[in-house]
Enzyme design. Structure first.
Site, mmCIF file in Angstrom:
data_model
loop_
_atom_site.group_PDB
_atom_site.id
_atom_site.type_symbol
_atom_site.label_atom_id
_atom_site.label_comp_id
_atom_site.label_asym_id
_atom_site.label_seq_id
_atom_site.Cartn_x
_atom_site.Cartn_y
_atom_site.Cartn_z
ATOM 1 N N PRO A 54 39.919 -18.197 3.889
ATOM 2 C CA PRO A 54 40.086 -17.278 2.782
ATOM 3 C C PRO A 54 39.470 -15.921 3.052
ATOM 4 O O PRO A 54 38.490 -15.798 3.772
ATOM 5 C CB PRO A 54 39.284 -17.962 1.687
ATOM 6 N N GLU A 55 40.036 -14.905 2.420
ATOM 7 C CA GLU A 55 39.333 -13.639 2.306
ATOM 8 C C GLU A 55 38.784 -13.585 0.880
ATOM 9 O O GLU A 55 38.920 -14.553 0.125
ATOM 10 C CB GLU A 55 40.268 -12.490 2.690
ATOM 11 N N LYS A 100 32.843 -13.035 0.264
ATOM 12 C CA LYS A 100 33.414 -14.335 0.599
ATOM 13 C C LYS A 100 32.463 -15.472 0.243
ATOM 14 O O LYS A 100 32.683 -16.613 0.654
ATOM 15 C CB LYS A 100 33.744 -14.387 2.095
ATOM 16 N N ARG A 126 22.326 -8.984 1.870
ATOM 17 C CA ARG A 126 23.013 -8.779 3.155
ATOM 18 C C ARG A 126 24.413 -8.206 2.968
ATOM 19 O O ARG A 126 25.077 -7.901 3.967
ATOM 20 C CB ARG A 126 23.172 -10.120 3.894
ATOM 21 N N ASN A 180 40.445 -10.469 8.303
ATOM 22 C CA ASN A 180 41.291 -9.887 9.347
ATOM 23 C C ASN A 180 42.638 -9.386 8.823
ATOM 24 O O ASN A 180 43.187 -8.432 9.375
ATOM 25 C CB ASN A 180 41.501 -10.920 10.456
ATOM 26 N N ARG A 193 37.673 -10.236 16.784
ATOM 27 C CA ARG A 193 38.897 -10.716 16.149
ATOM 28 C C ARG A 193 40.040 -9.864 16.664
ATOM 29 O O ARG A 193 39.824 -8.779 17.195
ATOM 30 C CB ARG A 193 38.817 -10.599 14.630
#
Length: 352
Positions: free
Chosen positions: A2-3, A51, A161, A205, A314
């Site tokens: 998943p994004e 995410k 983060r 991506n 990627r």
DNA sequence: GGGACATGAAGAA
DNA sequence: TCTTCCTGTCCCG
């Protein structure tokens, strides 16, 4: 796989399916033995940031007698993780968003309970890391990168983060400004920066490749070379794309006029499944993207072969002509670039 | 049945 | 930059 948009859909699904309910928790696989600590607690809700998914569990009267502590289950699906839901017919309907199928990872799909609503007897697959079962249904988690219990400080450490999430409300534009400033401070390429969750949280991506195409931007251009005006518009485009994704469960970045039926023939065998692929009313996957996984195929706009290369571990995909540094330089460095997407402002509203 | 590959990210070097 | 971890699917022999 998943994004961020999928994780936001998941949070909404958990909220509806289990929010405020006492739930049973277990780890059939055995690798999340802490699940036992949560068994019988009330699941307070669900939160998505980038995410990352947080499931806060109420303090337990037995365990937390001295100091009540909310425990957050922190889940990151990584590349392989997915949730599978099963439950009463009402349970399934209650958290279907635009589609009745409920596997929330690479695909949405219901566990097969034989149509008898005997979901309580579904034996988990041996790889199920965490099962959460409520009054009307259950959710099975497999393959996550992270599945751990955190207290409030631990949760905050994770949040610290992360950069701004385009799917979080941003009424004063603070998130957008953080993104723009972070990019403009960096010599790193924009293609690498977009994958850095400290710069912007939730992009993966597909959104990286497609956002860059929509901005007609070469992935290898350093962030510091980009204008504030361009980055502001990229942020707004990202908000629109991801909002659409969160609403429909699908990533669609192509404008209707740029989709080609004949592309189906070429790409039918290429993989990259999305939720709802079997639904005739949604944009088919082979027409959903401009460049993602279209290497060697002709660009939808100019016909030049789409290229691919490694960029920050990627594969990035881009059209070397539409996204050429030389041909676009004039527009990105101007404060008010002739934004290509301004001509075709948003994905259309199908599959609502 | 084996290998490649996939919408990810942490930690070592 | 590299290695590692997590799982499922597809293609090939």
């Amino acid at each position: 796989m998943p994004e961020g948009h999928t994780v936001h859909r998941l949070a909404a699904a958990f909220e509806r399916a289990f929010g405020g309910q006492q739930v049973r928790t277990s780890s059939p696989q055995g690798r999340f033995s802490e699940a036992a600590q949560l068994d019988g607690r009330v699941l307070l809700g669900a939160e998505a940031v980038g995410k990352h998914l947080f499931l806060p569990f109420a303090p337990s009267a037995d365990v937390d007698r001295e100091a009540p502590v909310v425990r957050h289950v922190h889940i990151h699906l990584g590349l392989y993780g997915s949730w599978t839901f099963a439950g009463d017919p009402g349970f399934a309907d209650a958290h279907a968003i635009g589609a009745p199928r409920l596997r929330m990872g690479e695909q949405e799909e219901e566990l097969d309970d034989g149509g008898t609503a005997e979901w309580r007897r579904i034996v988990p697959r041996p790889t199920v890391r965490l099962r959460i079962a409520g009054a009307c249904g259950l959710a099975d988690l497999t393959g996550p990168t992270a599945c751990e219990i955190l207290d409030a400080d631990g949760r905050q450490t994770v949040l610290d983060r992360l950069g701004p999430d385009p799917l979080r409300p941003d009424p004063d534009g603070r998130g957008r400004r953080r993104f723009v400033e972070a990019v403009r401070r960096s010599r790193t390429s924009i293609g690498a920066l977009l994958m850095n969750q400290k710069i912007v949280a939730g992009i993966g991506n597909i959104y990286r490749a497609e956002l860059l195409f929509r901005a007609r931007l070469d992935p290898f251009v350093p962030g510091r070379d980009l204008s504030t005006g361009l980055l502001d518009q990229m942020w707004e485009d990202l908000v629109a794309l991801m909002t659409y994704g969160a609403r429909t469960g699908r990533i669609v970045t192509t404008q209707p006029g740029h989709r080609e039926i004949e592309a189906r023939i070429i790409e039918r065998s290429r993989g990259t499944r999305q939720n709802g692929d079997e639904d005739p009313d949604v944009v088919p996957r082979e027409e959903s993207f401009y460049v993602y996984h279209r290497q060697t195929l002709p660009c939808r706009l100019c016909g030049t072969a789409v290229r691919s290369a490694d960029l920050s571990a990627r594969t990035v995909f881009w059209c070397p002509r539409c996204q050429s540094a030389r041909s676009r330089r004039a527009s990105w460095t101007r404060e008010h670039p002739a934004a290509p997407w301004a001509l075709v402002p948003d994905v259309d509203g199908e599959a609502a």
